[in-house]
Write a protein that holds these residues in place. Structure first.
Motif, PDB file in Angstrom:
ATOM      1  N   ASP A   9       1.010   2.356   1.691  1.00  0.00           N
ATOM      2  CA  ASP A   9       1.110   0.845   1.872  1.00  0.00           C
ATOM      3  C   ASP A   9       0.161   0.120   1.274  1.00  0.00           C
ATOM      4  OD1 ASP A   9       3.188   1.422   3.862  1.00  0.00           O
ATOM      5  OD2 ASP A   9       1.898   1.595   5.517  1.00  0.00           O
ATOM      6  N   ARG A  12       1.705  -2.227  -1.399  1.00  0.00           N
ATOM      7  CA  ARG A  12       2.443  -3.462  -1.045  1.00  0.00           C
ATOM      8  C   ARG A  12       1.524  -4.734  -1.681  1.00  0.00           C
ATOM      9  NH1 ARG A  12       4.745  -2.753   4.873  1.00  0.00           N
ATOM     10  NH2 ARG A  12       6.037  -0.891   4.414  1.00  0.00           N
ATOM     11  N   TYR A  13       0.278  -4.377  -2.094  1.00  0.00           N
ATOM     12  CA  TYR A  13      -0.596  -5.611  -2.356  1.00  0.00           C
ATOM     13  C   TYR A  13      -0.419  -5.819  -3.784  1.00  0.00           C
ATOM     14  CZ  TYR A  13      -3.302  -5.827   1.848  1.00  0.00           C
ATOM     15  OH  TYR A  13      -3.577  -6.108   3.328  1.00  0.00           O
ATOM     16  N   LYS A  15       2.181  -7.188  -4.807  1.00  0.00           N
ATOM     17  CA  LYS A  15       2.879  -8.440  -4.760  1.00  0.00           C
ATOM     18  C   LYS A  15       2.098  -9.562  -4.193  1.00  0.00           C
ATOM     19  CE  LYS A  15       7.534  -6.380  -4.350  1.00  0.00           C
ATOM     20  NZ  LYS A  15       8.724  -6.754  -3.763  1.00  0.00           N
ATOM     21  N   SER A  17       2.905 -12.295  -2.697  1.00  0.00           N
ATOM     22  CA  SER A  17       3.602 -12.558  -1.378  1.00  0.00           C
ATOM     23  C   SER A  17       2.831 -11.867  -0.193  1.00  0.00           C
ATOM     24  CB  SER A  17       4.829 -12.695  -1.189  1.00  0.00           C
ATOM     25  OG  SER A  17       5.419 -11.422  -1.538  1.00  0.00           O
ATOM     26  N   PHE A  18       2.685 -10.706  -0.358  1.00  0.00           N
ATOM     27  CA  PHE A  18       2.064  -9.623   0.560  1.00  0.00           C
ATOM     28  C   PHE A  18       0.876 -10.133   0.991  1.00  0.00           C
ATOM     29  CE2 PHE A  18       0.298  -5.642   2.139  1.00  0.00           C
ATOM     30  CZ  PHE A  18       1.077  -5.262   3.289  1.00  0.00           C
ATOM     31  N   TYR A  19       0.051 -10.033  -0.236  1.00  0.00           N
ATOM     32  CA  TYR A  19      -1.500 -10.453  -0.072  1.00  0.00           C
ATOM     33  C   TYR A  19      -1.580 -11.676   0.738  1.00  0.00           C
ATOM     34  CZ  TYR A  19      -6.001 -12.245  -1.067  1.00  0.00           C
ATOM     35  OH  TYR A  19      -6.985 -12.847  -0.970  1.00  0.00           O
ATOM     36  N   GLU A  21      -0.115 -12.828   2.988  1.00  0.00           N
ATOM     37  CA  GLU A  21       0.195 -12.879   4.418  1.00  0.00           C
ATOM     38  C   GLU A  21      -0.633 -11.866   5.033  1.00  0.00           C
ATOM     39  OE1 GLU A  21       4.394 -11.662   5.020  1.00  0.00           O
ATOM     40  OE2 GLU A  21       5.093 -13.144   3.964  1.00  0.00           O
ATOM     41  N   HIS A  22      -1.389 -10.911   4.140  1.00  0.00           N
ATOM     42  CA  HIS A  22      -2.286  -9.800   4.739  1.00  0.00           C
ATOM     43  C   HIS A  22      -3.496  -9.994   3.971  1.00  0.00           C
ATOM     44  CE1 HIS A  22       1.772  -8.478   5.494  1.00  0.00           C
ATOM     45  NE2 HIS A  22       1.240  -8.266   6.695  1.00  0.00           N
TER      46      HIS A  22
END
Length: 57
Positions: A9, A12-13, A15, A17-19, A21-22
């Motif tokens: 998982d 995913r960082y 991207k 956009s994922f960073y 959001e998280h």
């Protein structure tokens, strides 16, 4: 895990956009619960002793 599934998982960082959001995570112990901001992500590889590379870890 040899398969790498434990940390899959984290990929995913890659991207932005994922960073966005998280950008934070929580870490809890028996005594406290803290929230941390992720300031950097780096892909790394563990090398063998015989590999002629800079082992920065």
């Amino acid at each position: 895990m040899k398969s790498g599934a434990m940390f899959t998982d984290l990929m995913r960082y890659k991207k932005e956009s994922f960073y966005r959001e998280h950008a934070t995570f929580q870490f809890s112990t028996l005594y406290e619960k803290e929230e941390y901001e992720i300031v950097s992500v780096i892909l790394s590889e563990v090398y063998r002793k015989s590999d002629d590379v800079f082992k920065y870890y």
